[in-house]
Scaffold this motif. Sequence first.
Motif, mmCIF file in Angstrom:
data_model
loop_
_atom_site.group_PDB
_atom_site.id
_atom_site.type_symbol
_atom_site.label_atom_id
_atom_site.label_comp_id
_atom_site.label_asym_id
_atom_site.label_seq_id
_atom_site.Cartn_x
_atom_site.Cartn_y
_atom_site.Cartn_z
ATOM 1 N N VAL A 23 -11.642 23.409 9.445
ATOM 2 C CA VAL A 23 -11.080 22.282 8.710
ATOM 3 C C VAL A 23 -9.568 22.297 8.952
ATOM 4 O O VAL A 23 -8.908 23.310 8.713
ATOM 5 C CB VAL A 23 -11.369 22.391 7.199
ATOM 6 C CG1 VAL A 23 -10.587 21.341 6.424
ATOM 7 C CG2 VAL A 23 -12.865 22.245 6.940
ATOM 8 N N THR A 24 -9.067 21.194 9.445
ATOM 9 C CA THR A 24 -7.637 21.061 9.712
ATOM 10 C C THR A 24 -7.105 19.863 8.954
ATOM 11 O O THR A 24 -7.614 18.754 9.106
ATOM 12 C CB THR A 24 -7.376 20.892 11.211
ATOM 13 O OG1 THR A 24 -7.923 22.013 11.927
ATOM 14 C CG2 THR A 24 -5.882 20.799 11.485
ATOM 15 N N PHE A 28 -16.225 30.408 1.391
ATOM 16 C CA PHE A 28 -14.997 31.153 1.605
ATOM 17 C C PHE A 28 -14.235 30.494 2.746
ATOM 18 O O PHE A 28 -14.793 29.690 3.494
ATOM 19 C CB PHE A 28 -15.296 32.620 1.950
ATOM 20 C CG PHE A 28 -15.849 33.417 0.806
ATOM 21 C CD1 PHE A 28 -17.176 33.282 0.429
ATOM 22 C CD2 PHE A 28 -15.045 34.292 0.093
ATOM 23 C CE1 PHE A 28 -17.702 34.006 -0.633
ATOM 24 C CE2 PHE A 28 -15.551 35.030 -0.974
ATOM 25 C CZ PHE A 28 -16.887 34.880 -1.330
ATOM 26 N N ARG A 29 -12.973 30.832 2.879
ATOM 27 C CA ARG A 29 -12.188 30.292 3.984
ATOM 28 C C ARG A 29 -11.198 31.348 4.467
ATOM 29 O O ARG A 29 -10.809 32.246 3.727
ATOM 30 C CB ARG A 29 -11.461 29.023 3.568
ATOM 31 C CG ARG A 29 -10.361 29.222 2.526
ATOM 32 C CD ARG A 29 -9.814 27.883 2.076
ATOM 33 N NE ARG A 29 -8.735 28.034 1.102
ATOM 34 C CZ ARG A 29 -8.175 27.015 0.463
ATOM 35 N NH1 ARG A 29 -8.584 25.759 0.688
ATOM 36 N NH2 ARG A 29 -7.191 27.239 -0.403
ATOM 37 N N GLN A 30 -10.829 31.182 5.729
ATOM 38 C CA GLN A 30 -9.863 32.092 6.323
ATOM 39 C C GLN A 30 -8.897 31.303 7.173
ATOM 40 O O GLN A 30 -9.302 30.665 8.153
ATOM 41 C CB GLN A 30 -10.547 33.176 7.151
ATOM 42 C CG GLN A 30 -9.590 34.241 7.651
ATOM 43 C CD GLN A 30 -10.302 35.455 8.194
ATOM 44 O OE1 GLN A 30 -11.477 35.392 8.568
ATOM 45 N NE2 GLN A 30 -9.611 36.582 8.246
ATOM 46 N N GLY A 33 -16.980 20.103 9.329
ATOM 47 C CA GLY A 33 -15.558 20.326 9.471
ATOM 48 C C GLY A 33 -14.931 19.305 10.400
ATOM 49 O O GLY A 33 -15.618 18.521 11.057
ATOM 50 N N GLY A 34 -13.614 19.314 10.451
ATOM 51 C CA GLY A 34 -12.909 18.382 11.322
ATOM 52 C C GLY A 34 -11.450 18.321 10.954
ATOM 53 O O GLY A 34 -10.937 19.176 10.225
ATOM 54 N N THR A 41 -6.117 24.070 5.334
ATOM 55 C CA THR A 41 -6.519 24.306 6.717
ATOM 56 C C THR A 41 -7.024 25.735 6.881
ATOM 57 O O THR A 41 -6.327 26.695 6.541
ATOM 58 C CB THR A 41 -5.335 24.062 7.661
ATOM 59 O OG1 THR A 41 -4.980 22.678 7.607
ATOM 60 C CG2 THR A 41 -5.693 24.443 9.091
ATOM 61 N N ALA A 42 -8.232 25.869 7.397
ATOM 62 C CA ALA A 42 -8.853 27.181 7.557
ATOM 63 C C ALA A 42 -10.228 27.009 8.195
ATOM 64 O O ALA A 42 -10.723 25.882 8.330
ATOM 65 C CB ALA A 42 -9.009 27.879 6.209
#
Length: 129
Positions: free
Chosen positions: A125-126, A37-39, A9-10, A92-93
């Motif tokens: 992740v942004t 999955f992502r939140q 991530g980053g 983004t999450a």
Amino acid sequence: QVQLVESGGGSVQAGGSLRLSCVTSGRTFSAVRMGWFRQAPGKEREFVASMNWIGGTTDYYAESVKGRFRVSRNNAFNMVFLQMNSLKPEDTAVYYCAARDRNSRKTGVYSDDVAYDYWGQGTQVTVTS
């Protein structure tokens, strides 16, 4: 006990790419399916992608990422990857790797988080505009 650890991530600008990795460890890994999955802040966790762990590759994607993300695996190293291209700010999450055990008694389909037995701690992740 099975552990899942995500990395990769980053922060990236819109249109950029990231590759997330998930490595499994612990007792003999006996997954039948892996999922991502992502939140996002203030939102519920949502399905991103999934693929079977054994046999031929059968992968599924959320409509929001179809054509931009691709899931892959390396069984020899007990790893699964999520290649993310053409990233958007709405991607983004915190991204989570999940595994469904071969002997799982959980119900649900590949896109249901309740169908998975093991989870990683997540990787942020942004995507900036």
